[in-house]
Scaffold this active site. Structure first.
Site, short mmCIF file in Angstrom:
data_model
loop_
_atom_site.label_atom_id
_atom_site.label_comp_id
_atom_site.label_asym_id
_atom_site.label_seq_id
_atom_site.Cartn_x
_atom_site.Cartn_y
_atom_site.Cartn_z
N SER A 124 -94.86 -13.05 28.87
CA SER A 124 -94.61 -12.15 27.76
C SER A 124 -95.52 -10.94 27.86
O SER A 124 -96.65 -11.03 28.38
CB SER A 124 -94.91 -12.90 26.45
OG SER A 124 -95.05 -11.99 25.38
N TYR A 149 -100.08 -19.07 21.00
CA TYR A 149 -98.85 -18.89 21.77
C TYR A 149 -99.11 -17.95 22.95
O TYR A 149 -98.78 -18.27 24.10
CB TYR A 149 -97.75 -18.30 20.87
CG TYR A 149 -96.67 -17.59 21.64
CD1 TYR A 149 -95.67 -18.30 22.29
CD2 TYR A 149 -96.68 -16.19 21.76
CE1 TYR A 149 -94.70 -17.63 23.04
CE2 TYR A 149 -95.72 -15.52 22.50
CZ TYR A 149 -94.73 -16.25 23.12
OH TYR A 149 -93.79 -15.59 23.87
N LYS A 153 -99.20 -18.42 27.32
CA LYS A 153 -98.53 -17.60 28.34
C LYS A 153 -99.52 -17.16 29.40
O LYS A 153 -99.24 -17.21 30.59
CB LYS A 153 -97.85 -16.39 27.69
CG LYS A 153 -96.69 -16.75 26.79
CD LYS A 153 -95.57 -17.40 27.57
CE LYS A 153 -94.49 -17.98 26.72
NZ LYS A 153 -93.56 -18.86 27.44
N1 UFG Z 1 -91.16 -6.39 11.91
C1 UFG Z 1 -90.93 -5.97 10.61
N2 UFG Z 1 -90.34 -6.83 9.74
C2 UFG Z 1 -89.94 -8.07 10.10
C3 UFG Z 1 -90.16 -8.49 11.43
C4 UFG Z 1 -90.77 -7.62 12.31
O1 UFG Z 1 -91.30 -4.86 10.24
O2 UFG Z 1 -89.41 -8.82 9.27
C5 UFG Z 1 -91.79 -5.47 12.86
C6 UFG Z 1 -93.12 -6.00 13.37
O3 UFG Z 1 -94.14 -5.67 12.51
C7 UFG Z 1 -93.18 -5.34 14.74
C8 UFG Z 1 -91.72 -5.21 15.17
O4 UFG Z 1 -90.96 -5.33 13.98
O5 UFG Z 1 -93.72 -4.06 14.60
C9 UFG Z 1 -91.29 -6.28 16.15
O6 UFG Z 1 -91.66 -7.54 15.63
P1 UFG Z 1 -91.15 -8.91 16.25
O7 UFG Z 1 -91.72 -10.02 15.44
O8 UFG Z 1 -89.68 -8.88 16.44
O9 UFG Z 1 -91.77 -8.88 17.72
P2 UFG Z 1 -93.29 -8.81 18.18
O10 UFG Z 1 -93.39 -7.57 19.03
O11 UFG Z 1 -94.26 -8.96 17.09
O12 UFG Z 1 -93.40 -10.15 19.03
C10 UFG Z 1 -92.66 -10.26 20.21
C11 UFG Z 1 -92.28 -11.71 20.47
C12 UFG Z 1 -93.47 -12.53 20.82
C13 UFG Z 1 -94.32 -11.86 21.85
C14 UFG Z 1 -94.65 -10.46 21.44
C15 UFG Z 1 -95.38 -9.73 22.49
O13 UFG Z 1 -91.66 -12.28 19.36
O14 UFG Z 1 -93.00 -13.74 21.36
O15 UFG Z 1 -93.45 -9.75 21.21
O16 UFG Z 1 -95.95 -8.56 21.99
F1 UFG Z 1 -95.46 -12.53 22.05
#
Ligand code: UFG
Length: 338
Positions: A124, A149, A153
């Protein structure tokens, strides 16, 4: 040639199984159904016209895994079986270390004694943390991830590097950016369990009226519109990268190979841009509210995926809007099954 796909009924796993079958690989799936359902297997068969072998057990059960290696001539493995919820991993770190690393080691023990090579690992972009410079290439320094998590990785990558070096094997570590979307047939996609954590599943459920509104976690980031930026990669493009990475390992003349590839589009999109693209692509409305930042979130991450293009002949092909259209079609399919 037979490939073991662990977690092959999961979100990325199921799409990859379809691509493997299309490319004439035989597939053996092991999946404990902890994050999937049996109809996914039937849908894989509907799309690919072939049925992979399937064993519904937990990979921590070593004796069952040994039986599979006895029964099939396994030539490689793509290992998707892992827990993946960042927040949950903070509450249950031991479960994450046990599930994500013991199962990996169990498979590698079989590889070791049977002299098998060719292992693809789902890593990841979380291993880079908040990188100092964008885009992120494979030489960007790694940072210890905040979540357990993320640590599984990073540790998984180290285990595989040591494995390849010590025993002379070929491994490929694929660092995914943010996977989204569903199969164009609308027969495969992400199965949400409970309240989604990830952005696109949450947006989808909001558009469908299952959630009242999307909470946007922060609009005070140092980005153009204030919301955080990620690189959203279409799941079928991501699945194809696995096949290319596997083909490279299989055809390599080297005994020891440690490949590392970023798998992303090279383009960053803000949360607001994703919401707007979703509305446009699907002609729906996604009500939202701006909230406080989510702890642990980084500001910006997007890939430089040139190495994958150069060495694998792979590149993301699908636009954000197209990927978001498939997500909505999948949601409608799920509703039609109720
Ligand atoms: N976000 C919102 N509202 C929500 C969900 C997400 O505003 O309800 C925002 C988050 O704050 C973030 C973006 O949307 O800025 C993306 O969030 P995600 O949860 O979809 O993804 P992340 O980048 O936080 O996490 C993903 C994967 C993880 C991995 C990570 C690596 O889910 O498995 O990328 O950076 F580890």
């Amino acid at each position: 040639m037979t490939i073991l796909v662990t977690g092959g009924l999961g979100y990325i796993g199921s799409h990859t199984v379809v691509e493997l079958l299309k490319n004439e690989f035989e597939v053996v799936i092991v999946d404990d159904l902890s994050n999937s359902e049996r109809f996914i297997l039937q849908n894989i068969e509907k799309i690919a016209g072939k049925k992979p072998a399937f064993f519904p057990f937990d990979l921590k059960r070593k004796e069952l895994l040994t039986q599979i290696f006895d029964a099939y001539e396994i030539a490689g493995c793509i290992n998707f079986a892992a827990y993946k919820a960042v927040g949950e991993s903070q509450e249950k770190p031991l479960d994450y270390y046990e599930n994500n690393l013991f199962t990996l080691i169990n498979i590698l023990q079989e590889f070791k004694v049977r002299n098998i090579s060719n292992f693809i690992f789902s890593s990841s972009c979380t291993v880079y943390g908040q990188a100092d410079e964008m885009p992120i290439d494979e030489n960007t320094p790694l940072k210890t991830p905040e979540s357990s998590y993320g640590k599984t990785k990073q540790m998984g990558e180290e285990i595989l590097k040591d494995f390849a070096t010590a025993y002379g094997r070929r491994v490929s570590l694929l660092r995914y950016f943010n996977p989204i979307g569903a199969h164009p047939s609308a027969l495969l996609g992400e199965l949400p369990i409970g309240i989604p954590n990830n952005l696109v599943p949450y947006v989808t459920q909001t558009a469908a009226g299952i959630r009242e509104k999307l909470n946007i976690w922060g609009n005070d980031y140092p980005t153009e519109d204030g919301t955080a930026i990620r690189d959203y990669i279409y799941v079928v493009d991501l699945a194809k990268a696995h096949v290319k990475a596997l083909q490279k390992l299989i055809t390599s003349n080297e005994e020891t190979v440690i490949d590392i590839f970023n798998i992303g589009t090279g383009k960053g999109s803000s949360v607001l841009e994703v919401v707007e693209a979703y509305e446009r692509a699907n002609n729906v409305s996604v009500p939202y509210e701006i909230c406080e930042r989510r702890p642990g979130d980084i500001t910006i991450a997007y890939a430089n995926a040139d190495k994958a293009e150069r060495e694998l002949g792979w590149k993301a092909e699908t636009s954000l809007e197209e990927a978001l259209r498939t997500t909505w079609e999948w949601q409608k399919y799920l509703e039609s099954r109720l």
